[in-house]
Design a protein around this motif. Structure first.
Motif, PDB file in Angstrom:
ATOM      1  N   VAL A 193       2.326  29.312  43.237  1.00 13.13           N
ATOM      2  CA  VAL A 193       2.984  29.374  44.531  1.00 13.13           C
ATOM      3  C   VAL A 193       4.396  29.007  44.168  1.00 13.13           C
ATOM      4  CG1 VAL A 193       1.317  28.517  46.110  1.00 13.13           C
ATOM      5  CG2 VAL A 193       2.913  26.687  44.970  1.00 13.13           C
ATOM      6  N   GLU A 252       4.435  23.679  52.154  1.00 14.26           N
ATOM      7  CA  GLU A 252       2.990  23.440  52.355  1.00 14.26           C
ATOM      8  C   GLU A 252       2.464  22.409  51.177  1.00 14.26           C
ATOM      9  OE1 GLU A 252       1.252  27.022  52.024  1.00 14.26           O
ATOM     10  OE2 GLU A 252       2.215  27.914  53.889  1.00 14.26           O
ATOM     11  N   GLU A 255       7.739  27.666  48.792  1.00 16.28           N
ATOM     12  CA  GLU A 255       6.295  27.544  49.526  1.00 16.28           C
ATOM     13  C   GLU A 255       5.932  26.271  49.152  1.00 16.28           C
ATOM     14  OE1 GLU A 255       1.902  30.079  49.570  1.00 16.28           O
ATOM     15  OE2 GLU A 255       3.981  30.687  48.399  1.00 16.28           O
TER      16      GLU A 255
END
Length: 81
Positions: free
Chosen positions: A5, A13, A9
């Motif tokens: 990722v 998250e 991101e």
């Protein structure tokens, strides 16, 4: 399995990525396309696990070797004089 990722991101998250890592998945965070950080589950050292297990076994053995005490049953009122 490895999940890759971006840093942005990962920032959005993070909780989700932590759950993935806890379940055993490895998460690699990239910055400008280059891998920078790896998120993995923390494993307890084998020696520490062994020490904890030995201590638990000694405690269990000691408690099992002690005779049960026939103490009278106490009520809540017995604690107040």
């Amino acid at each position: 399995m490895v999940k890759t990722v971006s840093a942005a991101e990962a920032n959005r998250e993070f909780s989700k990525l932590m759950k993935l890592a806890e379940s055993g998945e490895r998460v690699v965070v990239t910055s400008r396309g280059q891998p920078k950080v790896q998120i993995t589950r923390v494993e307890e050292a084998d020696s520490e696990k062994a020490q904890r297990r030995e201590a638990f076994d000694r405690l269990t053995e000691r408690l099992n070797s002690q005779p049960a005490q026939n103490l009278p049953r106490l009520t809540r009122d017995d604690f107040y004089d």
